[in-house]
Design a protein around this motif. Structure first.
Motif, PDB file in Angstrom:
ATOM      1  N   GLY A 196      80.678  44.649 -43.219  1.00  0.00           N
ATOM      2  CA  GLY A 196      79.901  43.800 -42.337  1.00  0.00           C
ATOM      3  C   GLY A 196      78.860  44.528 -41.531  1.00  0.00           C
ATOM      4  O   GLY A 196      77.928  43.911 -41.062  1.00  0.00           O
ATOM      5  N   GLY A 197      79.024  45.868 -41.325  1.00  0.00           N
ATOM      6  CA  GLY A 197      78.035  46.582 -40.536  1.00  0.00           C
ATOM      7  C   GLY A 197      76.650  46.459 -41.115  1.00  0.00           C
ATOM      8  O   GLY A 197      75.743  45.926 -40.473  1.00  0.00           O
ATOM      9  N   LEU A 198      76.469  46.910 -42.335  1.00  0.00           N
ATOM     10  CA  LEU A 198      75.166  46.817 -42.988  1.00  0.00           C
ATOM     11  C   LEU A 198      74.811  45.370 -43.295  1.00  0.00           C
ATOM     12  O   LEU A 198      73.642  44.972 -43.175  1.00  0.00           O
ATOM     13  CB  LEU A 198      75.167  47.649 -44.273  1.00  0.00           C
ATOM     14  CG  LEU A 198      73.857  47.682 -45.061  1.00  0.00           C
ATOM     15  CD1 LEU A 198      72.713  48.177 -44.195  1.00  0.00           C
ATOM     16  CD2 LEU A 198      73.993  48.540 -46.313  1.00  0.00           C
ATOM     17  N   TYR A 199      75.789  44.580 -43.689  1.00  0.00           N
ATOM     18  CA  TYR A 199      75.550  43.164 -43.985  1.00  0.00           C
ATOM     19  C   TYR A 199      74.972  42.459 -42.751  1.00  0.00           C
ATOM     20  O   TYR A 199      73.979  41.727 -42.848  1.00  0.00           O
ATOM     21  CB  TYR A 199      76.861  42.514 -44.415  1.00  0.00           C
ATOM     22  CG  TYR A 199      76.767  41.031 -44.713  1.00  0.00           C
ATOM     23  CD1 TYR A 199      76.503  40.574 -46.006  1.00  0.00           C
ATOM     24  CD2 TYR A 199      76.953  40.091 -43.710  1.00  0.00           C
ATOM     25  CE1 TYR A 199      76.424  39.220 -46.278  1.00  0.00           C
ATOM     26  CE2 TYR A 199      76.867  38.725 -43.973  1.00  0.00           C
ATOM     27  CZ  TYR A 199      76.610  38.290 -45.254  1.00  0.00           C
ATOM     28  OH  TYR A 199      76.529  36.949 -45.523  1.00  0.00           O
ATOM     29  N   ASP A 200      75.601  42.674 -41.587  1.00  0.00           N
ATOM     30  CA  ASP A 200      75.123  42.029 -40.361  1.00  0.00           C
ATOM     31  C   ASP A 200      73.751  42.555 -39.950  1.00  0.00           C
ATOM     32  O   ASP A 200      72.922  41.799 -39.437  1.00  0.00           O
ATOM     33  CB  ASP A 200      76.123  42.259 -39.230  1.00  0.00           C
ATOM     34  CG  ASP A 200      77.433  41.503 -39.459  1.00  0.00           C
ATOM     35  OD1 ASP A 200      77.419  40.540 -40.246  1.00  0.00           O
ATOM     36  OD2 ASP A 200      78.458  41.891 -38.871  1.00  0.00           O
ATOM     37  N   GLU A 201      73.511  43.858 -40.168  1.00  0.00           N
ATOM     38  CA  GLU A 201      72.209  44.419 -39.825  1.00  0.00           C
ATOM     39  C   GLU A 201      71.104  43.791 -40.665  1.00  0.00           C
ATOM     40  O   GLU A 201      70.046  43.418 -40.143  1.00  0.00           O
ATOM     41  CB  GLU A 201      72.231  45.932 -40.023  1.00  0.00           C
ATOM     42  CG  GLU A 201      73.039  46.676 -38.985  1.00  0.00           C
ATOM     43  CD  GLU A 201      73.177  48.149 -39.289  1.00  0.00           C
ATOM     44  OE1 GLU A 201      73.710  48.891 -38.439  1.00  0.00           O
ATOM     45  OE2 GLU A 201      72.753  48.586 -40.389  1.00  0.00           O
ATOM     46  N   ALA A 254      68.710  48.601 -35.009  1.00  0.00           N
ATOM     47  CA  ALA A 254      69.272  49.426 -33.939  1.00  0.00           C
ATOM     48  C   ALA A 254      68.353  49.425 -32.722  1.00  0.00           C
ATOM     49  O   ALA A 254      68.813  49.334 -31.574  1.00  0.00           O
ATOM     50  CB  ALA A 254      69.500  50.847 -34.438  1.00  0.00           C
ATOM     51  N   GLU A 255      67.048  49.518 -32.950  1.00  0.00           N
ATOM     52  CA  GLU A 255      66.090  49.507 -31.846  1.00  0.00           C
ATOM     53  C   GLU A 255      66.086  48.154 -31.146  1.00  0.00           C
ATOM     54  O   GLU A 255      66.042  48.077 -29.911  1.00  0.00           O
ATOM     55  CB  GLU A 255      64.686  49.831 -32.363  1.00  0.00           C
ATOM     56  CG  GLU A 255      63.598  49.852 -31.304  1.00  0.00           C
ATOM     57  CD  GLU A 255      63.772  50.964 -30.287  1.00  0.00           C
ATOM     58  OE1 GLU A 255      63.106  50.901 -29.236  1.00  0.00           O
ATOM     59  OE2 GLU A 255      64.576  51.885 -30.523  1.00  0.00           O
ATOM     60  N   ALA A 256      66.150  47.060 -31.930  1.00  0.00           N
ATOM     61  CA  ALA A 256      66.169  45.722 -31.331  1.00  0.00           C
ATOM     62  C   ALA A 256      67.428  45.515 -30.500  1.00  0.00           C
ATOM     63  O   ALA A 256      67.379  44.937 -29.406  1.00  0.00           O
ATOM     64  CB  ALA A 256      66.072  44.666 -32.431  1.00  0.00           C
ATOM     65  N   ARG A 257      68.561  45.989 -31.009  1.00  0.00           N
ATOM     66  CA  ARG A 257      69.809  45.867 -30.244  1.00  0.00           C
ATOM     67  C   ARG A 257      69.748  46.676 -28.957  1.00  0.00           C
ATOM     68  O   ARG A 257      70.238  46.238 -27.913  1.00  0.00           O
ATOM     69  CB  ARG A 257      70.988  46.322 -31.098  1.00  0.00           C
ATOM     70  CG  ARG A 257      71.343  45.368 -32.238  1.00  0.00           C
ATOM     71  CD  ARG A 257      72.473  45.940 -33.078  1.00  0.00           C
ATOM     72  NE  ARG A 257      72.869  45.021 -34.149  1.00  0.00           N
ATOM     73  CZ  ARG A 257      73.799  45.301 -35.060  1.00  0.00           C
ATOM     74  NH1 ARG A 257      74.414  46.488 -35.034  1.00  0.00           N
ATOM     75  NH2 ARG A 257      74.109  44.416 -35.986  1.00  0.00           N
ATOM     76  N   ARG A 258      69.154  47.865 -29.046  1.00  0.00           N
ATOM     77  CA  ARG A 258      69.047  48.706 -27.851  1.00  0.00           C
ATOM     78  C   ARG A 258      68.169  48.038 -26.796  1.00  0.00           C
ATOM     79  O   ARG A 258      68.480  48.075 -25.597  1.00  0.00           O
ATOM     80  CB  ARG A 258      68.482  50.069 -28.227  1.00  0.00           C
ATOM     81  CG  ARG A 258      68.430  51.051 -27.079  1.00  0.00           C
ATOM     82  CD  ARG A 258      67.924  52.413 -27.544  1.00  0.00           C
ATOM     83  NE  ARG A 258      66.552  52.363 -27.960  1.00  0.00           N
ATOM     84  CZ  ARG A 258      65.513  52.454 -27.132  1.00  0.00           C
ATOM     85  NH1 ARG A 258      65.719  52.602 -25.835  1.00  0.00           N
ATOM     86  NH2 ARG A 258      64.286  52.413 -27.584  1.00  0.00           N
ATOM     87  N   MET A 259      67.083  47.412 -27.228  1.00  0.00           N
ATOM     88  CA  MET A 259      66.186  46.776 -26.282  1.00  0.00           C
ATOM     89  C   MET A 259      66.801  45.522 -25.666  1.00  0.00           C
ATOM     90  O   MET A 259      66.466  45.138 -24.543  1.00  0.00           O
ATOM     91  CB  MET A 259      64.862  46.425 -26.970  1.00  0.00           C
ATOM     92  CG  MET A 259      64.070  47.618 -27.458  1.00  0.00           C
ATOM     93  SD  MET A 259      63.634  48.780 -26.146  1.00  0.00           S
ATOM     94  CE  MET A 259      62.479  47.796 -25.198  1.00  0.00           C
ATOM     95  N   ASP A 260      67.714  44.860 -26.391  1.00  0.00           N
ATOM     96  CA  ASP A 260      68.318  43.618 -25.902  1.00  0.00           C
ATOM     97  C   ASP A 260      69.597  43.847 -25.104  1.00  0.00           C
ATOM     98  O   ASP A 260      70.077  42.928 -24.435  1.00  0.00           O
ATOM     99  CB  ASP A 260      68.631  42.691 -27.077  1.00  0.00           C
ATOM    100  CG  ASP A 260      67.373  42.111 -27.707  1.00  0.00           C
ATOM    101  OD1 ASP A 260      66.328  42.117 -27.029  1.00  0.00           O
ATOM    102  OD2 ASP A 260      67.433  41.665 -28.863  1.00  0.00           O
TER     103      ASP A 260
END
Length: 485
Positions: free
Chosen positions: A92-97, A193-199
């Motif tokens: 799910g890690g890559l799948y969800d990304e 990863a960048e979008a998650r970090r910003m949110d």
């Protein structure tokens, strides 16, 4: 009437000629078709079978040379879950990304069916059986959402909710295989990863013993609302941007990927607000280190090495944490204490212990870190703290000037006012901090009243400064007279 008849007479021969030409064309086509059929029949009768097969083979060879070969395709399958060896493996890690990434690329007008998922932020996704395209570096990649069996049906679990075994399939031309695996998929993971970090919600951590305890950090300060010189503010932003993009550079020159900032100036000039603005800009968590709570160097090492990458270490009022004695004196005192002690206890926390983390062997225990020291008295600091490589950028947080006031005024939705020229003149002659100006603006929601109170406050400070200068001049004159006497 006569003219109509004459035009009809002219038109009739033309129509007759057209009909006659059409008939001749049809007859010619029929004759050609008949000849072709007759020729094919004669060829079957007269030409040997082997010769006819050779002709067909030659024709197919010519077509193969002239027509482009079929494009070979590759398909990369990213499963949501897999079941092997009796264990459920979550891919799910890559799948969800990938799913998060594709949600930002979906064109709702081009899809037959869409899945709208709830939560704090509504997100679109493909329904099973649908597909979409994404363009990366000029290459078209096709994504398809494929349904799979649930765990209950596949493995006979009669109770509980089943897991979906769906997958996302990436299709592309075989010639782009290396691009897909080495650049496109890593680009997706880095983007997410960048979008998650910003949110993410930021946190601020405080030390207790040799461990960190964090709470959510909601400080609203940003570089847009920060009251300071615009040129200095932009230089800080540029420095942060340059730092973020130099990972390979730091590795190539063999230095730890970190950056040090010293913020100094009078109290109330916005040092803490600048720290918060830097954290909000970088989306880095803050680690506020209270050195008075750290007793030993080993505890300091545990705290500092326990910080993750992409974080900001802040030590406020660094001048109060260590005395102004040199490190040689510090080491001598430590050695004497060790000789007097019959035990092998650790010495107290030392400046050398901190410096060893900043740019010594321990400095490589993490990456992409910001280290910030604040002080009201730069001249009290040990010179060892100030050299380049430890504190790379020294930032003076001064009194409130005209441009800083304009920023504060815009924060209160005020772009211009009749009192602005008066306030500009007063600011040029007094030393007032941004905190003091902000406090005056907060005292009334009526703009006229707030600016009048600010002007009166600045006028009083200016008068007090004049009286102080006059008193000092009188004291100096008196001292000179006494010396002469």
């Amino acid at each position: 009437m006569a003219s109509d008849r004459s035009s009809s007479a002219v038109a009739l021969p033309s129509y007759a000629k057209a009909v006659e030409a059409y008939r001749k064309a049809v007859a010619t086509a029929a004759t050609v078709t008949a000849y072709v059929v007759l020729a094919r029949g004669m060829a079957r009768e007269l030409l040997p079978y082997d010769l006819r097969e050779a002709a067909r083979w030659a024709a197919s060879l010519i077509r193969a040379r002239l027509e482009p070969p079929p494009v070979e395709r590759r398909t990369l399958v990213i499963k949501r879950f897999s079941f092997s060896g009796g264990q459920l493996d979550g891919g799910g890690g890559l799948y969800d990304e990938v799913r998060e990434y594709l949600a930002t690329r979906i064109d709702p007008h081009a899809m037959r069916r869409l899945c709208l998922r709830g939560g704090s932020k509504k997100k679109l996704s493909m329904e099973d059986g649908d597909s979409m395209t994404d363009v990366f570096e000029g290459v078209v990649f096709t994504w398809a959402s494929v349904a799979g069996q649930s765990s209950k049906r596949k493995h006979g679990n009669g109770n509980g909710n089943g897991y979906g075994y769906g997958s996302l399939e990436l299709s592309f031309d075989a010639e782009h295989t290396d691009m897909a695996l080495e650049r496109y998929v890593p680009f997706i993971t880095a983007t997410v990863a960048e979008a998650r970090r910003m949110d993410r919600a930021l946190q601020i951590f405080m030390n207790e013993g040799s461990s960190w305890h964090g709470i959510t950090h909601h400080h609203p300060s940003t570089f847009d609302t920060l009251a300071m010189d615009p040129a200095l503010k932009q230089s800080i932003v540029d420095d942060l941007d340059r730092f973020l993009g130099r990972r390979d550079y730091y590795r190539r020159i063999g230095k730890a990927w970190k950056r040090g900032y010293l913020l100094y100036g009078p109290p109330g000039t916005g040092k803490s607000s600048l720290v918060a603005a830097m954290a909000n800009y970088l989306r880095f968590n803050l680690y506020d280190l209270d050195l008075s709570e750290v007793r030993y160097n080993i505890a300091l090492q545990r705290l500092l090495t326990g910080m993750p990458n992409k974080s900001i270490l802040v030590i406020e009022d660094i001048d109060c944490c260590f005395s102004t004695k040199s490190r040689k004196e510090e080491d001598d005192l430590s050695d004497q204490s060790h000789l007097r002690s019959s035990t092998r206890s650790q010495p107290g926390i030392t400046l050398s212990g901190l410096l060893n983390f900043i740019d010594g062997l321990w400095s490589t225990s993490g990456e992409e870190r910001i280290i910030i020291f604040t002080t009201n008295y730069k001249d009290r600091l040990d010179p060892a703290l100030l050299r380049t490589g430890r504190m790379d950028m020294h930032i003076y947080m001064g009194y409130c000037g005209w441009e800083a006031f304009r920023t504060l005024a815009r924060n209160y939705f005020l772009d211009d006012h009749a009192r602005f020229p008066e306030i500009q003149e007063l600011l040029s002659g007094v030393e007032v901090t941004p905190a003091e100006v902000s406090e005056m603006l907060l005292r009334s929601e009526d703009v006229d009243v707030a600016l009048r109170m600010l002007a009166e406050f600045l006028g009083e400070k200016k008068q007090a400064m004049r009286e102080g200068e006059s008193a000092q001049s009188h004291q100096e004159a008196t001292a000179v007279a006494m010396e002469d006497f």
